[in-house]
Design a protein around this motif. Structure first.
Motif, short mmCIF file in Angstrom:
data_model
loop_
_atom_site.label_atom_id
_atom_site.label_comp_id
_atom_site.label_asym_id
_atom_site.label_seq_id
_atom_site.Cartn_x
_atom_site.Cartn_y
_atom_site.Cartn_z
N GLU A 63 38.67 -36.53 110.08
CA GLU A 63 38.84 -36.52 108.62
C GLU A 63 39.15 -37.55 107.85
N GLU A 64 39.88 -38.48 108.38
CA GLU A 64 40.06 -39.84 107.74
C GLU A 64 38.69 -40.75 107.77
N LEU A 65 37.95 -40.68 109.02
CA LEU A 65 36.68 -41.26 109.19
C LEU A 65 35.74 -40.87 108.16
N LEU A 66 35.63 -39.65 107.99
CA LEU A 66 34.66 -38.90 107.02
C LEU A 66 35.09 -39.21 105.53
N SER A 67 36.19 -39.32 105.40
CA SER A 67 36.74 -39.35 103.93
C SER A 67 35.99 -40.03 103.03
N PRO A 68 35.54 -41.39 103.11
CA PRO A 68 34.86 -42.18 102.31
C PRO A 68 33.08 -41.72 102.07
N LEU A 69 32.74 -40.99 103.04
CA LEU A 69 31.44 -40.67 103.12
C LEU A 69 31.57 -39.22 102.27
N LYS A 70 32.43 -38.45 102.28
CA LYS A 70 32.48 -37.37 101.43
C LYS A 70 32.69 -37.69 99.98
N LYS A 71 33.26 -39.01 99.45
CA LYS A 71 33.32 -39.47 98.15
C LYS A 71 31.87 -39.57 97.83
N LEU A 72 31.29 -40.41 98.79
CA LEU A 72 29.63 -40.64 98.55
C LEU A 72 28.87 -39.43 98.19
N GLN A 73 28.90 -38.55 99.20
CA GLN A 73 28.38 -37.16 98.84
C GLN A 73 28.39 -36.45 97.69
N LEU A 74 29.75 -36.75 97.22
CA LEU A 74 29.84 -35.75 95.62
C LEU A 74 29.01 -36.59 94.63
N GLU A 75 28.79 -37.71 94.85
CA GLU A 75 27.82 -38.48 93.64
C GLU A 75 26.76 -38.51 93.95
N ASP A 76 26.17 -37.88 95.20
CA ASP A 76 24.80 -38.18 95.91
C ASP A 76 24.08 -37.13 96.08
N SER A 77 23.94 -36.13 94.91
CA SER A 77 23.58 -34.89 95.26
C SER A 77 22.09 -34.66 95.87
N ASN A 78 21.33 -35.52 95.58
CA ASN A 78 19.85 -35.58 96.11
C ASN A 78 19.86 -36.43 97.48
N GLY A 79 21.00 -37.08 97.96
CA GLY A 79 20.97 -37.67 99.35
C GLY A 79 20.48 -39.11 99.28
N VAL A 80 20.07 -39.68 98.14
CA VAL A 80 19.05 -41.03 98.32
C VAL A 80 20.00 -42.06 98.70
N LEU A 81 21.29 -42.23 98.41
CA LEU A 81 22.27 -43.15 98.86
C LEU A 81 22.52 -42.98 100.13
N GLN A 82 22.57 -41.69 100.70
CA GLN A 82 23.07 -41.58 102.04
C GLN A 82 21.84 -41.98 102.92
N LYS A 83 20.49 -41.55 102.33
CA LYS A 83 19.33 -41.85 103.30
C LYS A 83 19.16 -43.62 103.31
N THR A 84 19.57 -44.06 102.34
CA THR A 84 19.57 -45.55 102.21
C THR A 84 20.48 -46.29 103.05
N LEU A 85 21.75 -45.63 103.22
CA LEU A 85 22.66 -46.27 104.05
C LEU A 85 22.31 -46.10 105.40
N SER A 86 21.66 -44.97 105.59
CA SER A 86 21.27 -44.66 107.21
C SER A 86 20.03 -45.61 107.69
N THR A 87 19.02 -45.68 106.72
CA THR A 87 18.14 -46.55 106.88
C THR A 87 18.27 -48.06 107.02
N TRP A 88 19.26 -48.55 106.19
CA TRP A 88 20.01 -49.91 106.40
C TRP A 88 20.51 -50.15 107.82
N PHE A 89 21.39 -49.16 108.21
CA PHE A 89 21.63 -49.22 109.63
C PHE A 89 20.69 -49.16 110.75
N CYS A 90 19.67 -48.28 110.35
CA CYS A 90 18.70 -47.99 111.73
C CYS A 90 17.98 -49.51 111.62
N HIS A 91 17.89 -50.29 110.58
CA HIS A 91 17.01 -51.53 110.66
C HIS A 91 18.17 -52.67 110.55
#
Length: 384
Positions: free
Chosen positions: A306-334
């Motif tokens: 829960e502690e580890l996921l807390s920052p990500l949940k804040k991001l999800q609340l403001e990222d309804s279309n998932g663009v920011l999460q996809k950006t973050l995942s792609t950045w780590f993938c590369h």
């Protein structure tokens, strides 16, 4: 095989086989002289005095017509003691005039004893296989002591000093009944044993087969690529010869830990669970390709997750279309490389930097700091 292992099923099998060769009735009696197999089914269960005499005097007993009339439940014939491991376990009797059938009876007796020896061997092999299965299922559990396992392996002639790695074969029995499913599992188990030779294989449940594979190649090295090749061939073979769909999971190889087989099983089990969640269409899972999510899996039910996921949940609340999460995942993938990430997302580098700055603001993390990057990466892994 003692007399109480000389079953009516085996006795009747001997009768049916021998009566195809000779034209006389055959009776098979157990160690107490009771008929347990016969060409005349009405006689099964009766005591045979000729057989009792053969057992008590440990000799061949011939009974002619006048003698037969004086005995209960006896017809003219010859009664040969059946021996196994130098022990009389029963009697085989051939009905007819002794002068005409004695030579036949000798051959029939020899054939019957050969059948019993074969049955004994198969029974011993079956017992050995069951003991090996119990041993395999025991060594993948954590509660066993080293002394117990070592003594058991010595009796079964299994060298536990050799390094093993655990493979789990999960089967999907679908709508098959228990008996059919078990039969199919045993077929798969036999196929695996025949193909792999040196592997130890056990059925753990109606959906799981466990296999201990030699971990090192002929050069005494751990070769993941070679293991993957073997397992992919095994899956292909099972798929072509069985009704089951199967998944295979390869655990980690622990070369110095005393609980190495237990840990290898645990990593294989978790890799299977994580792999099915992340890649449901995949059939082969390897711990070495899923190390981080496997190691993080135990956190899923704890407060740390829960502690580890807390920052990500804040991001999800403001990222309804998932663009920011996809950006973050792609950045780590590369590997945090801006140009390659922008190319993969088909956006300008400035747009990428804008999105990353927004992610930092929403999560409260500084993406220039290594620790903050790690925490966000772990959160993404737990969120999959």
């Amino acid at each position: 095989m003692k007399s109480n292992n000389f079953t009516p099923t085996l006795a009747q099998y001997i009768v049916e086989k021998t009566m195809k060769i000779i034209e006389h009735n055959v009776n098979v009696m157990n160690g107490e002289g009771k008929i347990i197999g016969s060409g005349d089914l009405d006689r099964i269960g009766q005591l045979h005095e000729g057989a009792m005499l053969a057992i008590s005097q440990k000799r061949v007993v011939t009974i002619d017509s006048p003698t037969a009339k004086k005995l209960k439940g006896v017809k003219p014939g010859v009664n040969f003691p059946l021996k196994l491991n130098d022990e009389i376990v029963g009697v085989i009797g051939i009905t007819g005039e002794p002068t005409k059938i004695t030579q036949f009876a000798q051959l029939v007796c020899m054939s019957a004893e050969m059948m019993m020896e074969q049955a004994q061997l198969l029974n011993q092999l079956s017992q050995d296989n069951r003991l090996k299965e119990e041993f395999i299922l025991s060594v993948i559990q954590s509660e066993n002591t080293v002394v117990d396992v070592t003594e058991w392996s010595r009796k079964l002639n299994i060298d536990l000093s050799l390094p093993y790695v655990v493979v789990i074969i999960e089967v999907d029995s679908g709508q098959l009944g228990i008996q059919t499913a078990m039969s199919e599992l045993q077929y798969i188990q036999n196929e695996i044993i025949n193909i792999t030779k040196n592997n130890l294989v056990a059925i753990k449940s109606l959906t799981e087969i466990v296999m201990l594979m030699p971990a090192l190649n002929k050069f005494n090295r751990w070769d993941l690529a070679r293991h993957k090749q073997k397992l992919e061939q095994l899956v292909s073979h099972i798929k072509s010869s069985s009704k089951f769909l199967v998944r295979i999971s390869l655990g980690n190889y622990f070369h110095q830990n005393k609980d190495r087989i237990v840990r290898s099983y645990q990593t294989a089990k978790t890799a299977l669970l994580v792999g099915k969640q992340r890649m449901p269409q995949c059939r082969n899972f390897y711990y070495q390709e899923l190390i981080l999510p496997v190691l993080l899996d135990s956190l899923n039910q704890d407060w740390q997750a829960e502690e580890l996921l807390s920052p990500l949940k804040k991001l999800q609340l403001e990222d309804s279309n998932g663009v920011l999460q996809k950006t973050l995942s792609t950045w780590f993938c590369h590997n945090l490389q801006y140009n390659k990430t922008a190319e993969a997302l088909f956006i300008h580098r400035n747009t990428l930097e804008y999105r990353l700055n927004k992610i930092a603001a929403l999560t409260g993390f500084n993406l220039a700091k290594f620790d903050d990057r790690v925490l966000l990466y772990i959160a993404l892994q737990l969120n999959k």
